[in-house]
Motif scaffolding. Sequence first.
Motif, PDB file in Angstrom:
ATOM      1  N   MET A 116       0.843  -1.199   0.000  1.00  0.00           N
ATOM      2  CA  MET A 116       0.000   0.000   0.000  1.00  0.00           C
ATOM      3  C   MET A 116       0.879   1.250   0.000  1.00  0.00           C
ATOM      4  N   GLU A 117       0.798   1.976  -1.083  1.00  0.00           N
ATOM      5  CA  GLU A 117       1.495   3.258  -1.124  1.00  0.00           C
ATOM      6  C   GLU A 117       0.692   4.213  -1.991  1.00  0.00           C
ATOM      7  N   PHE A 118      -0.090   5.053  -1.357  1.00  0.00           N
ATOM      8  CA  PHE A 118      -0.915   6.012  -2.082  1.00  0.00           C
ATOM      9  C   PHE A 118      -0.185   7.344  -2.081  1.00  0.00           C
ATOM     10  N   GLY A 119       0.390   7.679  -3.199  1.00  0.00           N
ATOM     11  CA  GLY A 119       1.146   8.927  -3.273  1.00  0.00           C
ATOM     12  C   GLY A 119       2.213   8.799  -4.340  1.00  0.00           C
ATOM     13  N   TYR A 120       3.155   9.719  -4.324  1.00  0.00           N
ATOM     14  CA  TYR A 120       4.201   9.727  -5.342  1.00  0.00           C
ATOM     15  C   TYR A 120       5.274   8.687  -5.038  1.00  0.00           C
ATOM     16  N   SER A 121       5.784   8.067  -6.082  1.00  0.00           N
ATOM     17  CA  SER A 121       6.963   7.200  -5.953  1.00  0.00           C
ATOM     18  C   SER A 121       8.193   8.106  -5.823  1.00  0.00           C
ATOM     19  N   GLU A 122       9.335   7.522  -5.535  1.00  0.00           N
ATOM     20  CA  GLU A 122      10.569   8.317  -5.435  1.00  0.00           C
ATOM     21  C   GLU A 122      10.839   9.048  -6.751  1.00  0.00           C
ATOM     22  N   GLU A 123      10.614   8.349  -7.880  1.00  0.00           N
ATOM     23  CA  GLU A 123      10.835   8.980  -9.186  1.00  0.00           C
ATOM     24  C   GLU A 123       9.885  10.159  -9.377  1.00  0.00           C
ATOM     25  N   GLN A 124       8.644   9.977  -8.930  1.00  0.00           N
ATOM     26  CA  GLN A 124       7.668  11.058  -9.094  1.00  0.00           C
ATOM     27  C   GLN A 124       8.002  12.252  -8.207  1.00  0.00           C
ATOM     28  N   LYS A 125       8.547  11.982  -7.032  1.00  0.00           N
ATOM     29  CA  LYS A 125       8.981  13.101  -6.180  1.00  0.00           C
ATOM     30  C   LYS A 125      10.092  13.884  -6.869  1.00  0.00           C
ATOM     31  N   MET A 126      10.997  13.166  -7.527  1.00  0.00           N
ATOM     32  CA  MET A 126      12.092  13.844  -8.226  1.00  0.00           C
ATOM     33  C   MET A 126      11.570  14.640  -9.418  1.00  0.00           C
ATOM     34  N   LEU A 127      10.614  14.037 -10.125  1.00  0.00           N
ATOM     35  CA  LEU A 127      10.006  14.753 -11.253  1.00  0.00           C
ATOM     36  C   LEU A 127       9.333  16.037 -10.750  1.00  0.00           C
ATOM     37  N   ASP A 128       8.594  15.909  -9.666  1.00  0.00           N
ATOM     38  CA  ASP A 128       7.889  17.041  -9.075  1.00  0.00           C
ATOM     39  C   ASP A 128       8.873  18.153  -8.703  1.00  0.00           C
ATOM     40  N   GLU A 129       9.979  17.760  -8.075  1.00  0.00           N
ATOM     41  CA  GLU A 129      10.982  18.750  -7.682  1.00  0.00           C
ATOM     42  C   GLU A 129      11.600  19.430  -8.891  1.00  0.00           C
ATOM     43  N   ARG A 135     -17.245  16.126  -2.408  1.00  0.00           N
ATOM     44  CA  ARG A 135     -16.563  16.435  -1.138  1.00  0.00           C
ATOM     45  C   ARG A 135     -16.224  15.157  -0.375  1.00  0.00           C
ATOM     46  N   VAL A 136     -17.153  14.195  -0.401  1.00  0.00           N
ATOM     47  CA  VAL A 136     -16.895  12.931   0.303  1.00  0.00           C
ATOM     48  C   VAL A 136     -15.703  12.218  -0.335  1.00  0.00           C
ATOM     49  N   MET A 137     -15.685  12.185  -1.660  1.00  0.00           N
ATOM     50  CA  MET A 137     -14.582  11.517  -2.359  1.00  0.00           C
ATOM     51  C   MET A 137     -13.235  12.131  -1.964  1.00  0.00           C
ATOM     52  N   ALA A 138     -13.172  13.449  -1.968  1.00  0.00           N
ATOM     53  CA  ALA A 138     -11.901  14.110  -1.626  1.00  0.00           C
ATOM     54  C   ALA A 138     -11.427  13.656  -0.250  1.00  0.00           C
ATOM     55  N   MET A 139     -12.370  13.533   0.701  1.00  0.00           N
ATOM     56  CA  MET A 139     -11.973  13.117   2.051  1.00  0.00           C
ATOM     57  C   MET A 139     -11.580  11.647   2.101  1.00  0.00           C
ATOM     58  N   GLN A 140     -12.213  10.822   1.264  1.00  0.00           N
ATOM     59  CA  GLN A 140     -11.829   9.403   1.229  1.00  0.00           C
ATOM     60  C   GLN A 140     -10.391   9.236   0.735  1.00  0.00           C
ATOM     61  N   TYR A 141     -10.033   9.972  -0.317  1.00  0.00           N
ATOM     62  CA  TYR A 141      -8.672   9.831  -0.831  1.00  0.00           C
ATOM     63  C   TYR A 141      -7.675  10.484   0.117  1.00  0.00           C
ATOM     64  N   ASN A 142      -8.121  11.527   0.816  1.00  0.00           N
ATOM     65  CA  ASN A 142      -7.265  12.110   1.847  1.00  0.00           C
ATOM     66  C   ASN A 142      -6.952  11.067   2.923  1.00  0.00           C
ATOM     67  N   SER A 143      -7.939  10.239   3.241  1.00  0.00           N
ATOM     68  CA  SER A 143      -7.730   9.158   4.213  1.00  0.00           C
ATOM     69  C   SER A 143      -6.692   8.159   3.724  1.00  0.00           C
ATOM     70  N   MET A 144      -6.749   7.842   2.437  1.00  0.00           N
ATOM     71  CA  MET A 144      -5.760   6.919   1.879  1.00  0.00           C
ATOM     72  C   MET A 144      -4.364   7.525   1.976  1.00  0.00           C
ATOM     73  N   ARG A 145      -4.288   8.821   1.761  1.00  0.00           N
ATOM     74  CA  ARG A 145      -3.000   9.504   1.885  1.00  0.00           C
ATOM     75  C   ARG A 145      -2.502   9.438   3.330  1.00  0.00           C
ATOM     76  N   LEU A 146      -3.424   9.641   4.280  1.00  0.00           N
ATOM     77  CA  LEU A 146      -3.044   9.591   5.691  1.00  0.00           C
ATOM     78  C   LEU A 146      -2.580   8.193   6.089  1.00  0.00           C
ATOM     79  N   LEU A 147      -3.255   7.189   5.549  1.00  0.00           N
ATOM     80  CA  LEU A 147      -2.864   5.818   5.853  1.00  0.00           C
ATOM     81  C   LEU A 147      -1.440   5.561   5.362  1.00  0.00           C
TER      82      LEU A 147
END
Lengths: 364, 399
Positions: free
Chosen positions: A1-14, B292-304
């Motif tokens: 589980m990794e929801f967000g940018y990968s290391e490569e994406q962080k570098m691209l972003d920077e 608005r609910v969707m935005a908060m759901q994905y925010n939760s995934m980010r927090l996880l």
Amino acid sequence: MEFGYSEEQKMLDESIRRFVNSEIPLDRIRELVLEGTGFDQTIWNGLSELGVLGVIIPEEFGGAGMGFLDATIIQESLGYVVAPAPFLGTCIMAPTAILAAGSDDQKNKWLPEIAAGNLKVGLGLSEVTGVRENAGVTFEGGKVSGKAMFVIDGECADGYILAAGKSTLVWVAAGAAGLTKTKLNTVDNTRGVVELVLDGVEAELIGSAGSEAAAVQKVIDAGRTALAADLLGTSQRMLERAVEYAKERKQFNRVIASFQGLKHTCATMAADLEPCRAMVWYAAHCQQEIADEATLLACQVKSHLSEVSTPIANDTTLVHGGMGFTDLMGLHFWFKRIGLSRQLLGSPESVREEAAVLQGWIAA
Amino acid sequence: MDLSYGTEYDDYRDEVRAFIKEHGHKSPASSKQGNKPDTEDKAWQKLLIERGYAARIIPKEYGGYGGEADLLKSVIIDEEFDGAGVSKGLGGQGISMLVPTLLELGTDEQKKKWIKPTLMGDIFWAQGYSEPGAGSDLASLQTKAHVEDGKFVINGQKIWTSSAHFADMMFILVRTEPDAPKHKGISYLLLPMDTPGIEIKPLVTMTGEATFNEVFFEDVKVPTDQIVAKRGEGWMVANATLKHERGMLGDPRQSSSLLHQVVALMNEESVNGVRLMDSPLFRDRLLKLQGRVMAMQYNSMRLLTNDLSGNTELMPILVVKLIGTHLNQDICGLAIDALGELGVLYDDSKYLRNSGMWQTRYMFMLGLIIGGGTSHIQKNIISEHGLGMPREPKPQLKA
């Protein structure tokens, strides 16, 4: 589980942030807005050197072979500095159309040129997302006629991809016989949207006539998701400017950032905007990986970001007081970019209505 | 981007589902929450702890399951139990706040004495924090305790005390060092609710229910060893506890569930013969809320992900309570408006929809907008800690 940018994406972003912040200052925006083409060769060359013009184009066609989330990372940064660059049409929507519906020949012909920065493409889909002024394009016998309005990134384009009806995509070369291009002077001069009047103009089918509805939808979804990323960047910069200004400006012997009324305005903007970040990531991820959710997310991310961004455009200007209303601060370029993004490819209300149909809440 | 939990966790999810399928029928109804645990509640709690679905990471010697901290497993338990409408076991501030605090700061004796019976539902706790004059500014609390004959003697008043009318014990903040600065003069005590000198008055809220109380203390005597940490350290102890509370208010899973119920409602109900879902105005409100609910759901995934990777970025956490509680109230507000005049029926009526829950929820959500740090306080926190804006200067007193 990794929801967000990968290391490569962080570098691209920077690297893209470093580029836009150093190479696209407000003074340059002022000059380019006067030209109003939505294009600057120097900026385009810079993006080309970063290797991002072919971001979603596969390596076999000369692209970088990266993903849609990488594309929205770039679009967000362009929005952050209100960059006049036809990235949305040329680098996101056009490759999406060509990859979804084009033949191998067409992919080989256009994609490497786009990736190399030699070919800029305008996208005309408004007739699918909201017909105005009886606009519409018909394709018959290899020729197109009619009117395409609000063609995205059309002012500087070398060619256009147009929807002829809801299920046909065609390519039209700039300067083709029978084609009249008129710039539509919108509030936002960082982007060049145009009207095309076509009178029996020679056109090349992308895919087959009448059977590309899915490809058309895919291009619209890609465009809406990218516009949401652009709105995210634009709004983030406005919020930052509001906070920066409030920390400097003094009235009644204290910085105005210490007044609770103003703090709460900024906090509201931040609180509304922050969850949008994750929503844009997820919507971008869906465009590539979760086909079932791609259209719903594109609709909702576009309309939600529009609803969040508009008050940020207003309140950031308000935080700056009278100065915010002047040209001096340049805030209005961000305000206006938000204004255009909100309407392109469908206003929030009309996009939400599509989401309702999509979920079976109402009949089509 | 990797949204899968991995095969190990897929297996765990199957295990949880199998458990719910086999034992779910023994779960107490959610409507029983907010009451003193009965035999059914306690039996369910015992089963959950044995299987590691409650008190997961609390050591065995204190009555817990003794598992290792595993965020994804906790998330899976939440998702599956909530999804199936099955109780996740006993709640209350004893389990959610006191137990983690004792584990962190209690003496060995305190841990042995209190944690197990609390987990099993044999001891139910009330929290004595807020006072009439100390709400958002909790550290200014004035309930006092002085030492006399080896005992703390408490005088003062607490308010917003949930469950005080049936609780066995209370963890309470009192001022023991009146001359110290306000944050350094507080102590954290544990006391039985049947101690002489305690008077409890139910506080009826706008919903008509009395879930809170006012509690009055007159010369209430507590042995001096009934303190967690040292005298004057109560503020530090309370903050250790508060950190365990974060994230409970404004959970997007609740928003999503409420939204689904409104979708069902708008599909069923009609006005002037027109289905509510066919009204463009109501439909657009619904779709806006969905965004608005969707935005908060994905925010939760980010927090996880942040929790899993040790990323401590503040802003996505700071916004949850503010945005989530208002969002939940707005969703209930749409349900009421969609029902129109039927939406204001409250007590027994043959026309009542969803057992009258929408009005109750709507008001209750307002309570949550206020409780746990009002929206104004949340905005102060966001602007100061998230955006780095300065605190409002203290008023200068004129000589």
